[in-house]
Write a protein that holds these residues in place. Sequence first.
Motif, PDB file in Angstrom:
ATOM      1  N   MET A   1       5.328  -5.032  11.083  1.00 33.05           N
ATOM      2  CA  MET A   1       5.941  -4.558  12.350  1.00 33.05           C
ATOM      3  C   MET A   1       6.192  -3.061  12.127  1.00 33.05           C
ATOM      4  O   MET A   1       6.731  -2.447  11.157  1.00 33.05           O
ATOM      5  CB  MET A   1       7.004  -5.228  13.071  1.00 33.05           C
ATOM      6  CG  MET A   1       8.224  -5.190  12.195  1.00 33.05           C
ATOM      7  SD  MET A   1       9.496  -6.578  12.759  1.00 33.05           S
ATOM      8  CE  MET A   1       8.805  -8.034  12.288  1.00 33.05           C
ATOM      9  N   ALA A   2       6.021  -2.144  13.336  1.00 29.32           N
ATOM     10  CA  ALA A   2       6.452  -0.674  13.359  1.00 29.32           C
ATOM     11  C   ALA A   2       7.943  -0.631  13.735  1.00 29.32           C
ATOM     12  O   ALA A   2       8.397  -1.328  14.894  1.00 29.32           O
ATOM     13  CB  ALA A   2       5.625   0.126  14.209  1.00 29.32           C
ATOM     14  N   VAL A   3       8.783  -0.239  12.910  1.00 30.16           N
ATOM     15  CA  VAL A   3      10.210  -0.052  13.133  1.00 30.16           C
ATOM     16  C   VAL A   3      10.860   1.239  12.954  1.00 30.16           C
ATOM     17  O   VAL A   3      10.672   1.728  11.827  1.00 30.16           O
ATOM     18  CB  VAL A   3      11.040  -1.046  12.410  1.00 30.16           C
ATOM     19  CG1 VAL A   3      12.442  -1.319  12.697  1.00 30.16           C
ATOM     20  CG2 VAL A   3      10.317  -2.581  12.449  1.00 30.16           C
ATOM     21  N   ALA A   4      11.653   1.626  13.741  1.00 29.53           N
ATOM     22  CA  ALA A   4      12.420   3.017  13.553  1.00 29.53           C
ATOM     23  C   ALA A   4      13.664   2.558  12.584  1.00 29.53           C
ATOM     24  O   ALA A   4      14.168   1.389  12.548  1.00 29.53           O
ATOM     25  CB  ALA A   4      13.051   3.335  15.074  1.00 29.53           C
ATOM     26  N   GLY A   5      14.122   3.588  11.996  1.00 28.39           N
ATOM     27  CA  GLY A   5      15.149   3.282  11.030  1.00 28.39           C
ATOM     28  C   GLY A   5      15.793   4.436  10.329  1.00 28.39           C
ATOM     29  O   GLY A   5      15.382   5.543  10.578  1.00 28.39           O
ATOM     30  N   VAL A   6      16.625   4.174   9.357  1.00 31.24           N
ATOM     31  CA  VAL A   6      17.726   5.172   8.784  1.00 31.24           C
ATOM     32  C   VAL A   6      16.530   6.181   7.927  1.00 31.24           C
ATOM     33  O   VAL A   6      15.665   5.518   7.375  1.00 31.24           O
ATOM     34  CB  VAL A   6      18.665   4.701   7.899  1.00 31.24           C
ATOM     35  CG1 VAL A   6      19.277   5.448   7.006  1.00 31.24           C
ATOM     36  CG2 VAL A   6      19.455   3.796   8.563  1.00 31.24           C
ATOM     37  N   THR A   7      16.775   7.270   8.096  1.00 35.74           N
ATOM     38  CA  THR A   7      15.813   8.178   7.275  1.00 35.74           C
ATOM     39  C   THR A   7      15.981   8.207   5.823  1.00 35.74           C
ATOM     40  O   THR A   7      17.122   7.526   5.428  1.00 35.74           O
ATOM     41  CB  THR A   7      16.334   9.760   7.830  1.00 35.74           C
ATOM     42  OG1 THR A   7      17.528   9.961   7.654  1.00 35.74           O
ATOM     43  CG2 THR A   7      15.990  10.044   9.187  1.00 35.74           C
ATOM     44  N   GLY A   8      15.067   8.534   5.034  1.00 34.86           N
ATOM     45  CA  GLY A   8      15.220   8.823   3.574  1.00 34.86           C
ATOM     46  C   GLY A   8      14.662   7.378   2.917  1.00 34.86           C
ATOM     47  O   GLY A   8      14.652   7.510   1.702  1.00 34.86           O
ATOM     48  N   MET A   9      14.313   6.644   3.617  1.00 29.91           N
ATOM     49  CA  MET A   9      13.600   5.192   3.051  1.00 29.91           C
ATOM     50  C   MET A   9      12.373   5.424   2.331  1.00 29.91           C
ATOM     51  O   MET A   9      11.569   6.338   3.265  1.00 29.91           O
ATOM     52  CB  MET A   9      14.004   4.174   3.713  1.00 29.91           C
ATOM     53  CG  MET A   9      15.233   3.690   3.852  1.00 29.91           C
ATOM     54  SD  MET A   9      15.715   2.204   4.938  1.00 29.91           S
ATOM     55  CE  MET A   9      15.143   2.479   6.462  1.00 29.91           C
ATOM     56  N   GLN A  10      11.805   4.906   1.520  1.00 30.65           N
ATOM     57  CA  GLN A  10      10.684   5.005   0.944  1.00 30.65           C
ATOM     58  C   GLN A  10       9.400   3.775   1.020  1.00 30.65           C
ATOM     59  O   GLN A  10      10.383   2.652   0.956  1.00 30.65           O
ATOM     60  CB  GLN A  10      10.439   5.555  -0.476  1.00 30.65           C
ATOM     61  CG  GLN A  10      11.086   7.232  -0.417  1.00 30.65           C
ATOM     62  CD  GLN A  10      11.402   7.569  -1.811  1.00 30.65           C
ATOM     63  OE1 GLN A  10      10.879   7.142  -2.733  1.00 30.65           O
ATOM     64  NE2 GLN A  10      12.086   8.803  -1.738  1.00 30.65           N
TER      65      GLN A  10
END
Length: 167
Positions: free
Chosen positions: A70-79
Amino acid sequence: MADVIVVMSAGRVEQIGSPWDIYHHPVNRFVASFLGTSNFLEGQIQSVENSGASDNAMAMYSVSTAFGDMAVAGVTGMQTGDKVNVVVRAEDLLVGGEAGAGRMAINCSVVSSAFDGQVVNYTLDTATGQMIGSAPGSMAPAGSGAEVTAVFDCRALWCVPVEKHGA
């Protein structure tokens, strides 16, 4: 209600923000559990669609979970490769809903249901464990043991990094 909330754990500030930001964009699992009822799906980032680094944009990720990708928004900075918890709010897991564009359906069995006027609250057994969901109060509650379909809109989800212990 306050204009700004400071969420602390063990004397450490976890997040400062408006009630809306704390609720909809928590920085970690602890903050996601602070307000409201949350379900958590374990997942792994398959790709970073938008890092969110420019213009304070939201980060977007392709996340693989036990229920599918799934396409999910989230916390920035994850890889890519990072393990995440996908936050599914109880009010966003709709019992009796139908799958469609951006909506994922999961098969569940009812553990319990409670009629609460405008809403029926459910505890559900899923392939990944128990989850909390709801349905409009205008629908007759499904009884314990009933097989139901529950859906969530992937656009309402948010992912946070899995906490690394002992780091």
